[in-house]
Every structure is written in structure tokens, then in C-alpha cells.
Design an enzyme around this catalytic site. Sequence first.
Site, short mmCIF file in Angstrom:
data_model
loop_
_atom_site.label_atom_id
_atom_site.label_comp_id
_atom_site.label_asym_id
_atom_site.label_seq_id
_atom_site.Cartn_x
_atom_site.Cartn_y
_atom_site.Cartn_z
N GLU A 27 0.85 -1.19 0.00
CA GLU A 27 0.00 0.00 0.00
C GLU A 27 0.88 1.24 0.00
O GLU A 27 1.99 1.23 0.56
CB GLU A 27 -0.89 0.00 1.26
CG GLU A 27 -1.76 1.25 1.35
CD GLU A 27 -2.86 1.17 2.42
OE1 GLU A 27 -2.93 0.18 3.16
OE2 GLU A 27 -3.66 2.15 2.49
N ASN A 72 -6.74 1.73 2.74
CA ASN A 72 -7.44 3.01 2.89
C ASN A 72 -6.97 4.02 1.85
O ASN A 72 -7.73 4.88 1.43
CB ASN A 72 -7.21 3.56 4.30
CG ASN A 72 -7.81 2.67 5.37
OD1 ASN A 72 -8.65 1.82 5.09
ND2 ASN A 72 -7.37 2.83 6.61
N ASN A 172 -12.25 -0.72 -0.93
CA ASN A 172 -11.59 -1.24 0.27
C ASN A 172 -12.38 -0.86 1.52
O ASN A 172 -12.73 0.32 1.70
CB ASN A 172 -10.18 -0.63 0.40
CG ASN A 172 -9.48 -1.07 1.68
OD1 ASN A 172 -9.11 -2.23 1.82
ND2 ASN A 172 -9.33 -0.14 2.63
N GLU A 173 -12.68 -1.83 2.35
CA GLU A 173 -13.29 -1.61 3.67
C GLU A 173 -14.38 -0.54 3.63
O GLU A 173 -14.38 0.39 4.43
CB GLU A 173 -12.22 -1.25 4.72
CG GLU A 173 -11.26 -2.38 4.99
CD GLU A 173 -10.33 -2.17 6.18
OE1 GLU A 173 -10.27 -1.04 6.70
OE2 GLU A 173 -9.66 -3.13 6.56
N TYR A 244 -6.95 -8.37 11.97
CA TYR A 244 -5.65 -8.13 12.59
C TYR A 244 -5.73 -8.57 14.05
O TYR A 244 -6.76 -8.39 14.70
CB TYR A 244 -5.30 -6.64 12.52
CG TYR A 244 -5.06 -6.16 11.10
CD1 TYR A 244 -3.85 -6.39 10.48
CD2 TYR A 244 -6.05 -5.48 10.39
CE1 TYR A 244 -3.61 -5.95 9.18
CE2 TYR A 244 -5.82 -5.04 9.09
CZ TYR A 244 -4.60 -5.27 8.49
OH TYR A 244 -4.37 -4.83 7.21
N GLU A 292 -6.56 -9.02 3.78
CA GLU A 292 -5.71 -8.36 4.79
C GLU A 292 -5.75 -9.20 6.05
O GLU A 292 -6.84 -9.40 6.62
CB GLU A 292 -6.19 -6.94 5.10
CG GLU A 292 -5.90 -5.94 4.01
CD GLU A 292 -6.23 -4.50 4.42
OE1 GLU A 292 -6.09 -4.16 5.61
OE2 GLU A 292 -6.63 -3.73 3.53
N GLN A 351 1.40 -6.06 5.80
CA GLN A 351 1.78 -5.76 4.44
C GLN A 351 3.14 -6.39 4.16
O GLN A 351 3.64 -7.11 5.00
CB GLN A 351 1.78 -4.26 4.24
CG GLN A 351 0.38 -3.68 4.54
CD GLN A 351 0.19 -2.23 4.08
OE1 GLN A 351 1.04 -1.61 3.49
NE2 GLN A 351 -1.00 -1.70 4.37
#
Length: 503
Positions: A27, A72, A172-173, A244, A292, A351
Amino acid sequence: MLTASITLDPAFRVAPVNRRTFGSFVEHLGRCVYTGIYEPGHPAADADGFRTDVLDLARELGVTVVRYPGGNFVSGYRWEDGIGPRESRPTRLDLAWHSTETNEVGLDEFVRWSARAGVEPMMAVNLGTRGIQEALDLLEYANHRGGTTWSDRRIANGSPEPHGIRMWCLGNEMDGPWQIGHKTAREYGRLAAETARAMRLLQPGLELVACGSSHLGMPTFAEWEAAVLEEAYDAVDYISLHAYYEEKDGDLPSFLASAVDMDRFIDAVVAAADHVRSRVRSPKRMMLSFDEWNVWYQSGSPSRPPTGEDWPVAPPLLEDVYNVADAVVVGGLLISLLRHSDRVTAACQAQLVNVIAPIMTEPGGRAWRQTTFHPFSLTAHTAAGDVLRVEPAGPVQDTARFGPVPVVDAVATHDADAGTTAVFAVNRSTDQRVELDIDARALGAGRIARCLTVADDDPRAVNTPDDPDRVVPHPNPDATVDSARVRVVLPQVSWTVIELTAV
Ligand code: AHR
């Protein structure tokens, strides 16, 4: 010492090992791109400014697919800023990470880097501040062979062949209030479906990923999946998952059992997707893209970007330093992903470099492997053939977060053509070794080719630039085989791979 046992049997086949299980993520965040994969002027940089020390480590890590450019970041990104002559690329504010984006690296550079790293590029389109038309323009630029405005721009920019990117994330999200252009499930589901349908008019064979919940704890979890898929089921191939994990309040036993949460998350999304499938009467099974996942010590939450007067270029953000326990958790999460290989057919550790990453770099200096590098690399390079489900019999331990959980977790892979079998196992006990008995008679596995363990007297031990190999996998001295019965001692807080061959 505790004892546990597993039985390997080809009848317990889950699915083939998907190479895309071993994906990663680059990212435009912190130093992942700038001074991570790209640093012109670094002594190890190639003619395009890519750090060859990082390329070597990415190949050693065994990464297969890499998601780009966010995260993001993508929700405010204008992809055209990153193409063409560098001197005419605009400098922009990146609102997601409160940084300045120079756009020195864009799509064409990333695709070039991917070819050098030997990975498949996976792109995300901006459905935060942008929509269908910009996604179509990007797809035409990337994948159309030529003879149109956008594809001819790619050719003029030095890429005569189409990039041939197959897998695309639709935003994304989008469930997260922190996301620029955050939407309700219905709003997003409609936009994702319409974007997907339009992209397929340009290129029918794409593999498209709709955003699922950004984590299991979201108040909209499950309702979000249901509503998005009701709108988009026929138009997409995957629903995404993000998760996460971190050790909270010194509760190491719960942290070591993080894969229990991942198992439950996957099972819940499979149930939600299959429920929608029965309602829309689709012949298609929705696949899961766990695009992710990682250990992340969230000093700030993803919803709160850094603030202040400064908008630095490539600031050091989210540079977590990982210890042995973190490596054991990463190995455990890979066990969970493998055991769900029938539904999770793509996954990206978030990442790759510097940002919550297995690979770290100094600007202008060294690159090294974090502890978490090792279980990822060994799993990616060793898992082959079919995934075999195993059900460890043995002790359970109580955890504050998940209740009673098995002390040993494991999964196996079996490559019938090569005659090889691999067992990946974690011992989640914080104070007890476990003797694991593996019954491999159904596979005729007669020889231990390799048995490596990540463990340390100090579960908090870390790798640093001055001591980069403080934590590495070591040959396990306590592994024996007799008539296809394998015995191996798993130290406390450890991750182990055992490779078996027929003779
Ligand atoms: O990987 C870091 C961030 O975590 C990503 O930008 C975002 O998608 C998630 O919240």
C-alpha cells in the site's frame, strides 16, 4: 510434558493448496513503497529504482500475489496521477494516512516490480471518491491490448503488452466509517455490482472481489455481507475478509489462539454467503479473499490516521517489531487459512515491507527478516499438493477470549505426485512442551526430510538490524520416525514444520 496426536489420511482432503494463499500487500502507506520496494539512489537499487535486497527477500518469502495500491489509500487515489513521465506527475495529499504522495510509483512501476518479484499483481479500484467510469478507464489502461486512448497511453508509457491483471478488488473496507467515501451496505452493494458488470463488459474473465466487513467486530458484520451479496452475488467471485490480531493486556494464551477467531470469522462468512446463494438460487459458490490479515499492534486504530501540521512524504508508520509469539501466531493463522482452502482461495498478509511487515528496511541501509518472515516463508515454500484436514487429539487450555482451545493446532499437505507430506503445527502452551505423535501410515511416509521449529527461551525475542538472525528456524532435534509413526517434541510457544517423504 504434554502429549497430543494427529492422523494423516488422504481421505481427509480439503482442497488443493491455492498458491494465492501466500499473497501479500503493498500500500502507499508509510515506507512500504518509498524506501521499501522503491528507493532510487540506494546502493542495492536497480535501474528502475527497485531495491534488489527487498526483491530478493520477497522471493525468499515465497509471496505469490500482491494487492496494490491500498488499503485506505485507494479510497482517495487517482490512478492517472501515477502514470507517464515522472516530472509531470502531480503531488497530492493522501488523506487516509495524512501524508504527501509524490506519485513516483504508480501502476506501471508496480507491474514491473511484480514481474521482477515473480508475483501476480492484484489491483484495487477506488470506490470511495470515484466510481464506475474511473474503474473502467483504469482497466482499459491496464488490460486492453491497444488502439484506444487509455491503452495507447500505456503503450506510450513503455508497456506495449497489456498488464493482464486478473484479480480486482472493488474498493476497500467500505463498511468502515474511517473510509473516505464510506457507504451503507446497500449503497456499496449496488455500486460494486454495477462496477463489476461494467468491468466484465470490457473483460469477462476477470476475478472480482466485493468488500466484506473490515473485521469481525464491526457492528454491521454479517448484515453487511448479506446485503452486499444480495446486490452483487451474480457479479462478483469473492467476498473479502480483513482481520488483525494483537496481544492485549498481557494475555498471551488468548493471543496465541488467534487462529480460533480466524476460523470462526471464515465459517461465519461462508455461512452468510451460502445463505444468500440459496436465496438468489445461484449455481455459483462464493469464494473468500482474506486480503488483509496479520498481527498488528494498533497504537492508533485504522480509523484514526495521524494528524498534525505536517504532511510528510513516506513517514515511518505502523512499523511494528515482531517477536517469537507473533511468529507463532502468524504460523497459526496460515494453518487456519490452509484448512479453509476449499473456500479461502486468496489471502494477503498485510503488508510486505516496513508497514506491519515481515521485511524491514533502513532508508539507504540494510534490509532484514522479522520473526514472522520465517513461518510464512516455510509454509509458502513447503505446502504442496492437497490440504489434508487433521483433528489434533490432546490437551486443551482455557483462554479468556475464546474459552477452552486445543493446545496443539495443525494442518497437513500431501503431494501424491512428489510423494511428500508436510505437517504444520503450533504449540500454544506458554509453559509446557508437547510430544506430538503423527500417524502417517495411510500415506506411507517413512522418512523425515526436514523438521524446523521457530521457538526461543524468550518468547519476546525479536530480530533487529544489528541482530537480524536472533530468531530463525532451527532443526528440531527431537523428531523421529518409525514405521510411519512420527514423534516430534514441540517446545512451548512454537511453530514447527515437518516434511516427510516415502523413503
Ligand atoms: O493494512 C493497513 C490498513 O488496515 C489498510 O489500509 C486498511 O485497509 C486496513 O484498515
